[in-house]
Design a protein around this motif. Structure first.
Motif, mmCIF file in Angstrom:
data_model
loop_
_atom_site.group_PDB
_atom_site.id
_atom_site.type_symbol
_atom_site.label_atom_id
_atom_site.label_comp_id
_atom_site.label_asym_id
_atom_site.label_seq_id
_atom_site.Cartn_x
_atom_site.Cartn_y
_atom_site.Cartn_z
ATOM 1 N N ASP A 73 39.923 38.952 36.390
ATOM 2 C CA ASP A 73 41.056 38.123 36.804
ATOM 3 C C ASP A 73 41.450 38.372 38.257
ATOM 4 O O ASP A 73 42.332 37.707 38.789
ATOM 5 N N ILE A 74 40.794 39.341 38.899
ATOM 6 C CA ILE A 74 41.136 39.747 40.265
ATOM 7 C C ILE A 74 40.020 39.311 41.205
ATOM 8 O O ILE A 74 38.851 39.578 40.958
ATOM 9 N N THR A 75 40.395 38.625 42.292
ATOM 10 C CA THR A 75 39.429 38.247 43.320
ATOM 11 C C THR A 75 40.002 38.544 44.699
ATOM 12 O O THR A 75 41.216 38.522 44.898
ATOM 13 N N ILE A 76 39.106 38.831 45.621
ATOM 14 C CA ILE A 76 39.476 39.005 47.021
ATOM 15 C C ILE A 76 38.812 37.873 47.791
ATOM 16 O O ILE A 76 37.613 37.638 47.650
ATOM 17 N N ALA A 101 34.332 48.588 42.136
ATOM 18 C CA ALA A 101 35.567 48.146 41.480
ATOM 19 C C ALA A 101 35.301 46.986 40.522
ATOM 20 O O ALA A 101 36.101 46.716 39.635
ATOM 21 N N GLY A 102 34.187 46.286 40.720
ATOM 22 C CA GLY A 102 33.866 45.144 39.866
ATOM 23 C C GLY A 102 34.629 43.887 40.231
ATOM 24 O O GLY A 102 34.808 42.991 39.402
ATOM 25 N N ILE A 103 35.076 43.808 41.479
ATOM 26 C CA ILE A 103 35.884 42.673 41.921
ATOM 27 C C ILE A 103 35.017 41.721 42.740
ATOM 28 O O ILE A 103 34.237 42.144 43.596
ATOM 29 N N ALA A 104 35.176 40.427 42.496
ATOM 30 C CA ALA A 104 34.410 39.409 43.220
ATOM 31 C C ALA A 104 34.978 39.211 44.616
ATOM 32 O O ALA A 104 36.201 39.157 44.800
#
Length: 112
Positions: A73-76, A101-104
């Protein structure tokens, strides 16, 4: 030339919960989306948005999960308005940290 950096968190339980967990108010908030935004203009000092956003999240992943926010649910975002050429570079350390971190990382470019 202008860069817009965004930390975006989708949240079913309302964006005010995200502000409580992270201890920071969003630039924009909607019923199911929390957005923290930094704008960098051509002559501004570089803003290390990946590390700054990850610093905001560090230590808060379990708290976010407790309020229904999963890592997906988190994106940068990096939004880049350019004049003649679109170039960007990310360090191996930044890429490793965001990957761990597994963040897109999402990038959108458009010509001014």
């Amino acid at each position: 030339m202008k860069f817009i950096y965004r930390l975006t968190i989708n949240c079913e339980n309302g964006s005010s919960i995200i502000s409580n967990v992270l201890g920071i108010d969003p630039s924009e908030k909607y019923d199911k989306e929390w957005i923290y935004e930094v704008i960098q203009h051509e002559n501004d000092e570089y803003h290390d948005f990946i590390n700054k956003f990850l610093d905001m999240l560090d230590g808060n992943y379990s708290k976010l999960q407790d309020v229904g926010v999963n890592i997906e649910d988190i994106t940068i975002w990096m939004l880049y308005e350019y004049n003649q050429q679109c170039n960007m570079e990310f360090s191996p350390e930044q890429m490793k940290r965001i990957g761990d971190a597994g963040i897109a990382l999402c990038i959108s470019c458009w010509q001014a």
